[in-house]
Design a protein around this motif. Structure first.
Motif, short mmCIF file in Angstrom:
data_model
loop_
_atom_site.label_atom_id
_atom_site.label_comp_id
_atom_site.label_asym_id
_atom_site.label_seq_id
_atom_site.Cartn_x
_atom_site.Cartn_y
_atom_site.Cartn_z
N GLY A 94 4.02 -12.32 4.89
CA GLY A 94 3.93 -11.26 3.89
C GLY A 94 4.60 -9.97 4.33
N ASP A 95 4.46 -8.97 3.48
CA ASP A 95 5.07 -7.67 3.73
C ASP A 95 4.13 -6.78 4.53
N VAL A 96 4.70 -5.81 5.20
CA VAL A 96 3.88 -4.82 5.88
C VAL A 96 3.07 -4.05 4.84
N LEU A 97 1.81 -3.78 5.14
CA LEU A 97 0.97 -3.03 4.21
C LEU A 97 1.41 -1.58 4.17
N ILE A 98 1.32 -0.98 2.99
CA ILE A 98 1.76 0.40 2.79
C ILE A 98 0.72 1.36 3.36
N LEU A 99 1.17 2.35 4.11
CA LEU A 99 0.28 3.37 4.66
C LEU A 99 0.09 4.48 3.63
N VAL A 100 -1.15 4.81 3.33
CA VAL A 100 -1.46 5.90 2.41
C VAL A 100 -1.65 7.17 3.22
N ASP A 101 -0.71 8.11 3.09
CA ASP A 101 -0.79 9.33 3.88
C ASP A 101 -2.06 10.12 3.59
N GLU A 102 -2.42 10.23 2.30
CA GLU A 102 -3.57 11.06 1.92
C GLU A 102 -4.30 10.43 0.74
N ILE A 103 -5.62 10.45 0.79
CA ILE A 103 -6.46 9.98 -0.31
C ILE A 103 -7.16 11.17 -0.95
N TRP A 104 -7.17 11.19 -2.28
CA TRP A 104 -7.96 12.18 -3.03
C TRP A 104 -9.10 11.44 -3.70
N ASP A 117 2.55 8.70 -0.56
CA ASP A 117 2.17 10.09 -0.27
C ASP A 117 0.69 10.33 -0.56
N ILE A 118 0.23 9.96 -1.76
CA ILE A 118 -1.16 10.22 -2.16
C ILE A 118 -1.68 9.05 -2.98
N PHE A 119 -2.90 8.65 -2.68
CA PHE A 119 -3.64 7.73 -3.55
C PHE A 119 -4.83 8.49 -4.11
#
Length: 367
Positions: A94-104, A60-62
């Motif tokens: 390898g695994d699919v890379l995680i999508l970061v919906d939103e960066i702060w 959700d958020i990084f």
């Protein structure tokens, strides 16, 4: 009910923490070393735990507190960089890379004075998202960016049950001057995001503060401007991996360099909510290398004692992600419950490149 917890991953002198609450998954900083190995490593392979927490391989958020390498290294080993539509959903290896919906991030991270080989990929991703702000594409998962500057310290609501309060940096602290040609780069530590989080479970609040590598000047300012409520915590991540430079500064006396502790910075950090509060050092083991600094640890233990004696029970409420001397590194985990934040019993993670272990351990070392 899904997991309701706060995890501090063991990653040597680096930060990587994960909030899981009310269906949200929020990561603050990452220091991931895919090449770490060996029996004595203080770095654990926490990528599988991050992946397990994320629904549909989406975070959700990084939150990037500041663009130092020990707060963003290995981002691209776990998370996707670039346009969301370019993510490989079925990689050959390898695994699919995680999508970061939103960066702060802070204003400084959105417009840094310099980059390094490790920081450039993440800072370029922030730059890409910043260019999309105000457009329809900028509101899409994988493109969103929130650039933060502190002002009043007011509470914000993320969802029903999660609130956050930005304490630093203000506009002045986030405006780090560029070093002159040939001079050392100016540290981004004063521009670290300092956020007080509140998670409510059945009306009971769990409050914790994540503060990156915030400096003594920041805590002196917060002590003057903020209320006790704005600074309080059940769990505090000791700034800058338990460095003493968040609690004081070098000075000169009679021509000799000394270290002066700051009563004002101590007062700014000294806001445990109860006799059950904890301080966590996201660091290597305490020893000859600084940080972490044993004198800073003693200051935090004094805070936990709340004016009383620093007993063994008080010492036990100071945790180090690398474990105590002779112990293996362990994640430090706290559960959000209807009774507040409670220290969890965590399983030791395998050091990257080392065999997995199944030995149970009590939520990280004492330090």
């Amino acid at each position: 009910m899904s997991a309701q917890k706060l995890t501090f991953f063991s990653c040597d002198n680096g930060d990587a923490s994960l909030i899981e609450a009310h269906g949200w998954v929020i990561m603050t900083d990452v220091s991931y070393r895919a090449d770490a190995s060996g029996e004595d490593s203080d770095t654990l392979d926490f990528a599988p735990k991050v992946r397990s927490a994320c629904n549909d391989d989406k975070l959700d958020i990084f939150v990037l507190t500041h663009p130092d390498e020990d707060h963003l290294s290995g981002f691209g080993d776990i998370f996707h960089l670039g346009k969301p539509e370019d993510r490989d959903s079925d990689p050959d290896e390898g695994d699919v890379l995680i999508l970061v919906d939103e960066i702060w991030c802070s204003e400084y991270s959105a417009n840094p004075n310099y980059t390094t080989d490790k920081s450039k990929p993440v800072l370029d991703e922030i730059k890409r998202r910043k260019a999309l702000q105000g457009t329809q594409a900028g509101n899409k998962d994988g493109n969103r960016l929130k650039v933060l500057t502190a002002s009043s310290g007011a509470k914000n609501t993320l969802c029903n049950g999660i609130e956050w309060r930005l304490l630093a940096p203000n506009s002045s602290e986030g405006n780090i001057p560029k070093a002159k040609e040939g001079e050392p780069k100016n540290s981004s530590n004063p521009a670290s995001l300092v956020i007080q989080w509140t998670v409510k479970i059945r009306g009971r609040e769990s409050v914790f503060v994540l503060a990156g590598d915030s400096t003594v000047d920041i805590w002196e300012r917060l002590n003057k401007e903020m209320t006790d409520e704005q600074l309080e915590w059940d769990v505090l991540l000791a700034p800058h991996h338990c460095s003493r430079h968040s609690l004081g500064r070098k000075a000169f006396k009679n021509g000799e360099e000394i270290f002066e502790w700051s009563d004002e910075a101590y007062a700014g950090l000294n806001h445990p909510r109860s006799g059950k509060s904890h301080v966590v050092a996201s660091s290597r083991k305490f020893g000859l290398k600084h940080p972490p600094h044993p004198e800073a640890r003693d200051k935090y233990r004094k805070m936990l004692a709340q004016g009383g004696e620093v007993t063994q029970a008080v010492r036990d409420r100071f945790r180090c992600t690398a474990g105590a001397h002779g112990d293996k590194p362990k994640d430090v985990v706290f559960n959000f419950t209807a009774s507040g934040m409670t220290l969890a019993v965590a399983l030791a993670s395998p050091a990257i490149g080392s065999p997995a272990t199944s030995a149970a351990a009590g939520g990280g070392g004492y330090g």
